[in-house]
Design an enzyme around this catalytic site. Structure first.
Site, PDB file in Angstrom:
ATOM      1  N   HIS A 104      25.263 -45.536  11.623  1.00 42.81           N
ATOM      2  CA  HIS A 104      24.102 -45.482  10.730  1.00 42.81           C
ATOM      3  C   HIS A 104      24.568 -44.969   9.378  1.00 42.81           C
ATOM      4  O   HIS A 104      25.278 -43.967   9.303  1.00 42.81           O
ATOM      5  CB  HIS A 104      23.027 -44.541  11.291  1.00 42.81           C
ATOM      6  N   ASP A 132       7.423 -42.111  13.874  1.00 39.41           N
ATOM      7  CA  ASP A 132       8.257 -41.965  12.674  1.00 39.41           C
ATOM      8  C   ASP A 132       7.784 -42.888  11.551  1.00 39.41           C
ATOM      9  O   ASP A 132       7.835 -42.514  10.381  1.00 39.41           O
ATOM     10  CB  ASP A 132       9.734 -42.250  12.989  1.00 39.41           C
ATOM     11  N   ARG A 184       5.374 -39.200   4.305  1.00 35.19           N
ATOM     12  CA  ARG A 184       6.332 -38.414   3.513  1.00 35.19           C
ATOM     13  C   ARG A 184       6.579 -39.086   2.170  1.00 35.19           C
ATOM     14  O   ARG A 184       6.715 -38.417   1.142  1.00 35.19           O
ATOM     15  CB  ARG A 184       7.646 -38.259   4.280  1.00 35.19           C
ATOM     16  N   SER A 192      13.915 -38.079  11.745  1.00 36.87           N
ATOM     17  CA  SER A 192      13.514 -39.465  11.519  1.00 36.87           C
ATOM     18  C   SER A 192      14.648 -40.422  11.901  1.00 36.87           C
ATOM     19  O   SER A 192      14.462 -41.373  12.669  1.00 36.87           O
ATOM     20  CB  SER A 192      13.134 -39.615  10.036  1.00 36.87           C
ATOM     21  N   LYS A 226      15.151 -42.586  16.018  1.00 37.25           N
ATOM     22  CA  LYS A 226      15.284 -44.040  16.168  1.00 37.25           C
ATOM     23  C   LYS A 226      16.622 -44.400  16.837  1.00 37.25           C
ATOM     24  O   LYS A 226      16.682 -45.287  17.683  1.00 37.25           O
ATOM     25  CB  LYS A 226      15.170 -44.715  14.802  1.00 37.25           C
TER      26      LYS A 226
HETATM   27  N1  URA Z   1      16.066 -42.952   6.651  1.00 32.98           N
HETATM   28  C1  URA Z   1      15.171 -42.725   7.646  1.00 32.98           C
HETATM   29  O1  URA Z   1      15.070 -43.499   8.587  1.00 32.98           O
HETATM   30  N2  URA Z   1      14.412 -41.621   7.572  1.00 32.98           N
HETATM   31  C2  URA Z   1      14.508 -40.735   6.564  1.00 32.98           C
HETATM   32  O2  URA Z   1      13.802 -39.756   6.578  1.00 32.98           O
HETATM   33  C3  URA Z   1      15.428 -40.985   5.525  1.00 32.98           C
HETATM   34  C4  URA Z   1      16.203 -42.109   5.597  1.00 32.98           C
END
Ligand code: URA
Length: 425
Positions: A84, A163, A170, A185, A189
């Site tokens: 990621h 999320d 947010r 967050s 995932k």
């Molecule tokens: N990417 C995400 O999936 N969540 C965040 O809070 C910031 C970047």
């Protein structure tokens, strides 16, 4: 157990730790619609200022995972490992890395997103290939991982659905840049995706949303602890994002450059970062193969072709830059001491490669080719950037945004490394 949202908010506001029961209740009740958006906004702001203790963060992340489905990748004949990236300009690494690591024997489930703002999204890039399909069912993902070893597809709406709502909230309440909120967050995932191992490419610098090495270390170690705490072997690699990665910024332009790297060429920094991340991924799952061999002997390119074809794309399609073209040239001679990734990213976005709202379309062919890198010597009048857009209006906006992106000086600065620190548990 039932709590009062106001009590949870005020306790957090005053710096108390939320109990496991309070966290479970507040997130579940929010998902059911019993905690209002304005109450969750206030709680997010309290978390933004007060942070979260390790135990709170762990429970918060658990509940985000439990808000939806989880993929089960056990039972595959290959070990699974994902990467990621926290997002950069010209970051096309996934397109090369997923097939490369698959060619070495792992399964790479790259469940990705679309771009928003100045950083591009992996799905937008691949959608410039005619016929390529981002949406796969869970069964299709598992089958492709077994048969080919690599999947890049859209993360389904069922993974950590709370999320999505929190992230949207947010975004409009000034609470994005909180280390516990970012970490939970991203990691909810990735953990829900079912990967056994994970490498986090945490970008730091002008073109990244984390600007300092100290904050990058903090974000990285928080995410590593969350992953390890959930049984996912996790390592973070901090990498430089001051100047764009490679030459190409824009959807089709980045696919073209990725194929160049997969065919043994391409820019050195893209190759170096891809190989560096591949080595960390392979080490995590105990595969002792040199990824450079698989890049150089064409096997990674073969996996890429199969991966694209399996999702309906034509790997032989000729991708073209957008029809309108402009060149930006240097107005002085000297050494290039900065190519500002943020300005280049914004220019790519203005040219049409990115979107301002998530429902906006993107142009496949728009973008920037960066012709110089930090440390190069150039003469006045030499080209710095090529710009591509579908119409004049976008071309003019891109040209305005890229003005001042390059700093030229009489003194040569040392070329900065791209692979910075590695953070392990
Ligand atoms: N990417 C995400 O999936 N969540 C965040 O809070 C910031 C970047």
């Amino acid at each position: 157990m039932t709590f009062s949202a106001v009590d949870v908010i005020t306790a957090k506001r005053e710096g108390a730790e939320m109990s496991d029961d309070q966290i479970t209740w507040v997130l579940d009740a929010y998902q059911r619609g019993e905690v209002a958006e304005e109450q969750m906004s206030a709680l997010l702001m309290a978390i933004f200022f007060r942070g979260m203790a390790d135990g709170e963060l762990r429970t918060w992340t658990d509940r985000m995972i439990a808000s939806g489905e989880t993929l089960d990748l056990r039972g595959l004949s290959r070990p699974s490992v994902d990467k990621h990236s926290t997002g950069g300009v010209g970051d096309k690494i996934s397109l090369i890395l997923a097939p490369l690591v698959a060619a070495c024997g792992a399964a790479v489930p790259q469940l990705s997103g679309r771009g928003l703002g100045h950083t591009g999204g992996t799905l937008d890039k691949l959608e410039s290939i005619p016929g390529w399909r981002a949406a796969l069912s869970n069964d299709e993902i598992r089958e492709q991982l077994e048969s080919i070893g690599a999947v890049i597809c859209a993360a389904g709406a069922g993974l950590a659905p709370v999320d999505r709502r929190l992230y949207a909230l947010r975004d409009v309440t000034g609470t994005v840049e909180s280390i516990p909120l970012i970490s939970s967050s991203i990691m909810s995932k990735k953990i829900a995706e079912g990967t056994q191992a994970l490498v986090l490419d945490v970008k730091v610098g002008r073109g990244a949303f984390i600007k300092t090495i100290e904050r990058a270390r903090e974000l990285a170690s928080t995410m590593v602890a969350l992953g390890e705490g959930h049984g996912v072997s996790t390592v973070a690699q901090l990498t430089a994002m001051d100047q764009p990665l490679g030459r190409a910024v824009g959807n089709a332009l980045e696919v073209i450059e990725s194929v160049e790297v997969l065919r043994g060429g391409g820019p050195d920094d893209v190759r170096e970062l891809t190989l560096g991340l591949a080595r960390v991924m392979l080490e995590l799952v105990g595969i002792d193969t040199d990824p450079q061999l698989k890049l150089d002997d064409g096997s990674a390119y073969e996996v890429y072709r199969s991966m694209i074809a399996a999702q309906g794309g034509d790997p032989d399609a000729v991708l073209a830059p957008a029809a309108l073209h402009d060149v930006v040239s240097a107005d002085a001679s000297g050494y290039v001491t900065a190519v500002d990734a943020l300005r280049v990213g914004v220019a790519g976005w203005r040219l049409g490669a990115g979107r301002a709202r998530k429902e906006d379309p993107v142009s496949a062919g728009a973008g920037v080719l960066c012709l110089v890198r930090e440390g190069d010597h150039i003469a006045a009048g030499e080209p710095l950037f090529e710009l591509y857009a579908d119409d004049d209006e976008h071309l003019v906006r891109g040209r305005d945004a890229i003005r001042d992106a390059v700093t030229i000086s009489d003194d040569q600065s040392a070329r900065a490394p791209i692979l910075l620190e590695k953070i392990t548990k």
